[in-house]
Design an enzyme around this catalytic site. Structure first.
Site, mmCIF file in Angstrom:
data_model
loop_
_atom_site.group_PDB
_atom_site.id
_atom_site.type_symbol
_atom_site.label_atom_id
_atom_site.label_comp_id
_atom_site.label_asym_id
_atom_site.label_seq_id
_atom_site.Cartn_x
_atom_site.Cartn_y
_atom_site.Cartn_z
ATOM 1 N N ASP A 423 0.839 -1.201 0.000
ATOM 2 C CA ASP A 423 0.000 0.000 0.000
ATOM 3 C C ASP A 423 0.874 1.251 0.000
ATOM 4 O OD1 ASP A 423 -2.365 1.395 -0.012
ATOM 5 O OD2 ASP A 423 -2.765 1.148 2.128
ATOM 6 N N GLU A 426 2.821 4.891 -4.245
ATOM 7 C CA GLU A 426 3.035 5.887 -5.314
ATOM 8 C C GLU A 426 4.478 6.424 -5.362
ATOM 9 O OE1 GLU A 426 -1.029 5.232 -4.484
ATOM 10 O OE2 GLU A 426 0.455 6.024 -3.113
ATOM 11 N N ASP A 491 -8.595 4.472 -2.760
ATOM 12 C CA ASP A 491 -9.567 4.703 -1.687
ATOM 13 C C ASP A 491 -10.791 5.454 -2.204
ATOM 14 O OD1 ASP A 491 -7.835 3.451 0.048
ATOM 15 O OD2 ASP A 491 -6.878 5.302 0.697
#
Length: 815
Positions: A423, A426, A491
């Protein structure tokens, strides 16, 4: 009159300039010479040289090297070796044509221009070609050292006025993305609804409705401008690095994506359990809650294949513990035993990991001592604040960081953990001042997730070579699919807008090679209790690549904790997902072999139909299902467009619809509109509690007969569901289905192809032939007359093929 004429001429001058720019490149660029050199063409100009290299008949690469620079041969995206294919070089008075059997590159000498055509059809041309300019300070970026607008390099192309554009990675702006300037910088968008210009998985690739792709082979940050100035220009803009792009063409959309994934790598087939149902929330705070949840799925007769642990597995609090990356002994006193118990029930364990090591975590000093973290200008670990605490970032570009991180994963796998969840990759917060082993933050930012997935994939290949890894991550780059990434759309808000964005995101990413893009079913962000939304999202999820409800836990995302009617509807959706395992697993095989997306836009079916260019409300699931998700609250009808090349049958009622029409259909609470192509074979299976118990020793095979179909075909792929590269090792079976209609005689054929290391099972088949409108006069199985059942009301012919291990089975029906 004279002054009016002068005014008109003045108004036309900018248009003339634009028109001429579309015909020629930078006026200062002059052609010098062109020579063949070792399987490629070098074109020298007044300001540099072009290197043009064919990879195949449908892929050509062009690199511009400005004067004073050296060519950079390294690509993070491309894995295909250039083929030794036949090329021709034809010199004319004012042009040179460099041709493969598919693509022709034309270099016009004066005014200088490079253009591309495929089998006689013009695709695209450079407009100004290579350019340098300053970024727009108001909307763009600044140089962190100078405090002024950054210098950018670009490559500009000319577009036709009517072509639609797709690509640029993960966005939610509408299927036709022309008119936008996209930032190429992976960035999470928390709680987005139906629109998002910038998300976690950008890709420097543009696809055109003219059936070609342009891939810009450079991961550095920048922009991809899809004609935002409305001047018929497509421009790739970057802070630096390679000036390299590939032109990818084909005879169909299947060819284009096949060529692109040949260039950048095919996705490995995931483990079969990845096609099942997941239990997941933010998050299971202790072992008792996790065990109770798994047991509830079993007690409620809802299939389950995996449980996923969010960050509470390594800490009791959201903040301050990230980077511990070890089971919290108070909350999980017997993690290894818990994992083993789940495994006995056929349930896999997946745990979250993040690349951030907080200075309050148990592993901070270890990470510092082992030089694991990204550095500042002085060579010290660069620590900074973000939501979860004061943190460093693992430098996965250097050997110390890679080795350290892989050892964490190796230890988890040895405990029994079979899935990796990465997670915030990026990375979510990535200071421009950070330095990595291979470059600055802005130079490597967009390939952080790419390298992270690679780290896990290559670690498995080294230490667990027979296993297929499961790698759930939300950030990547061109070609990350070859490392087995299972990307999700971040999300998303728990709202109807969030649901509406999902088909577009998955369809676009599938076109760009990322075939397993999917969403948190039910939506993730905000404590919204909307049973209709939840149900419709899960019903859509049956026909998206991964079935995985996930959300903040104020409102439970697992169906076992929902009220009875919602639970019952969710159970039916999940059970259908398991019935479709033979079809869905075969889609995974096609993705692995051909790069085909699991979800496919209508553009694939009708590439010449302008009506479907911007359509995402209805899509294809594989080749033979047509799906229209219910995306609006309280909707009672939906508009469905039926592609013209086939007739279609309602999957639930059997009602037939003609192709080429848009129909308003009535909605049902227990399913979304789903249709099957006439002439399709749909293999299905009995529902199992877990894919561990899945078998193709008995299959339900549905054939959708129609008088318009003279011949049909389909297949089923099977292997053990877990061995890496099972197909390449000959550990597989492929069932090939074929139909032929001649007059009143319908013949169906089933042929089994097995690999050298595979034993064909003894198999029985329950064959259901749909749309049989009259009682057949005779049915033969393997040449012998058999008893059959014809259901007049359902127009269904039922034929039992008894268990047999023979390679070929035949059914002859006299209608």
């Amino acid at each position: 009159m004279k002054s009016n004429s002068i005014a008109k001429l003045a108004a036309m001058l900018p248009l003339l300039v634009v028109s001429q720019a579309g015909q020629a490149q930078n006026a200062d660029r002059k052609f010098d010479s062109a020579t063949r050199n070792g399987g490629q063409l070098e074109v020298h100009t007044s300001d540099g040289r072009y290197v043009i290299k064919p990879y195949s008949a449908g892929i050509v690469e062009t690199t511009f090297v400005p004067n004073g620079e050296q060519i950079d041969p390294a690509s993070h995206a491309v894995v295909l070796a250039p083929a030794a294919i036949r090329t021709t070089l034809t010199t004319k008075v004012n042009s040179i044509e460099y041709a493969t059997p598919g693509i022709v590159v034309t270099i016009t000498k004066s005014p200088f221009q490079i253009s591309y055509a495929y089998k006689g059809k013009r695709l695209v041309a450079e407009k100004h070609g290579y350019v340098k300019f300053k970024d727009d300070v108001a909307t763009g970026s600044r140089d962190i050292n100078k405090g002024e607008a950054r210098e950018l390099e670009g490559i500009e192309f000319a577009l036709d006025k009517d072509e639609a554009l797709y690509g640029a990675g993960e966005r939610a702006v509408g299927m036709n993305r022309r008119g936008h300037r996209f930032t190429l910088y992976n960035k999470a968008h928390y709680g987005y609804d139906d629109k998002s210009e910038q998300m976690g998985y950008a890709m420097p690739v543009a696809l055109s409705s003219k059936m070609y792709a342009l891939h810009f082979d450079n991961p550095q940050t920048g922009y991809l401008d899809f004609d935002s100035k409305n001047n018929d220009s497509l421009t790739y803009e970057t802070i630096g690095g390679r000036k390299t792009y590939q032109v990818i063409a084909g005879d169909s959309w299947e060819d284009v994506v096949g060529n692109y994934t040949s260039l950048t790598g095919k996705q490995p087939l995931p483990p079969r359990w990845a096609f099942g149902n997941f239990a997941m929330r933010f998050g299971y705070r202790n072992e008792a809650v996790a065990r109770d949840t798994v047991n509830k799925f079993i007690a409620d007769d809802i299939p389950l294949d995996a449980i996923v642990f969010d960050l509470f597995w390594f800490g009791k609090e959201i903040k301050g513990t990230m980077g511990n990356l070890a089971w919290d002994k108070d909350s999980f006193p017997n993690a290894t035993g818990m994992i083993a118990d789940f495994q006995k029930k056929g349930v896999q364990t997946v745990v979250i990991t993040e690349p951030f090591i907080l200075d309050t975590s148990s592993k901070w000093q270890e990470a510092v001592d082992n030089k694991v973290l990204g550095m500042d200008a002085n060579g010290a670990p660069l620590a900074y604040d973000f939501y979860f605490g004061h943190t460093g970032l693992i430098d996965i570009f250097g050997k110390p960081g890679k080795d350290w991180f892989w050892n964490i994963y190796k230890g988890l796998r040895e405990q029994g953990v079979t899935g990796v969840w990465g997670d915030l990759g990026e990375p979510e917060v990535h200071p421009a001042a950070m330095r990595h082993a291979t470059g600055s933050a802005d130079q490597v930012h967009n390939i952080y997730g790419h390298q992270w997935a690679r780290l896990v994939a290559e670690g498995y290949q080294q230490d667990f070579p027979t296993e297929r890894p499961f790698i759930l991550m939300r950030a990547g780059y061109s070609g990350t699919q070859r490392y087995g990434i299972i990307p999700w759309s971040g999300d998303v808000n728990r709202g109807w807008g969030g649901l509406q964005a999902q088909p577009e995101i998955s369809l676009q990413m599938g076109m760009q090679g990322a075939g397993y893009m999917h969403s948190d079913l039910g939506g993730f962000a905000n404590p919204v209790l909307d049973n209709e939304l939840y149900t419709r999202w899960l019903q859509y999820g049956v026909f998206q690549p991964i079935f995985r409800p996930h959300a903040q836990d104020e409102v439970a995302p697992e169906p076992v904790y929902r009220e009875d009617r919602t639970k019952a509807l969710a159970r039916e959706a999940i059970r259908l997902r398991y019935r479709l395992l033979p079809y869905n697993y075969t889609l995974g095989f096609d993705n692995n072999q051909k790069g085909l997306p699991l979800m496919r836009p209508m553009l694939y079916e009708e590439p010449g139909n302008a009506k479907v260019r911007a359509m995402s409300s209805t899509y294809l699931w594989g080749k033979d299902f047509l799906v229209t998700p219910v995306l609006k609250q309280g909707a009672t009808t939906a508009e469905v467009y039926f592609p013209a090349r086939s007739a279609w049958f309602d999957f639930y009622s059997g009602e037939k619809y003609a192709g080429g029409a848009t129909v308003s259909v009535k909605l049902n609470a227990d399913h979304v509109p789903v249709y099957v192509r006439a002439g399709a074979f749909i293999p299905m299976a009995k529902v199992v509690q877990t894919t561990r118990d899945y078998s193709t020793k008995h299959i339900d095979l549905h054939y959708y007969h129609d008088a318009s179909v003279g011949a049909g075909a389909g297949k089923l792929y099977d292997d053990d569901g877990s061995t890496a590269q099972a197909y390449e090792q000959g550990k597989y079976e492929l069932l090939h289905f074929a139909s032929k209609l001649q007059g009143r005689s319908l013949s169906l054929r089933i042929e089994s192809e097995v690999g050298k290391q595979y034993q064909r099972p003894e198999r029985s088949i329950a064959l259901q032939v749909h749309n049989v409108t009259a009682h057949p006069s005779l049915v033969r199985v393997d040449g012998k007359p058999v008893i059959f059942v014809w259901d007049e009301a359902a127009k269904m012919l039922n034929i039992a093929l008894p268990a047999s291990s023979q390679a070929g089975r035949s059914v002859a029906i006299t209608l």
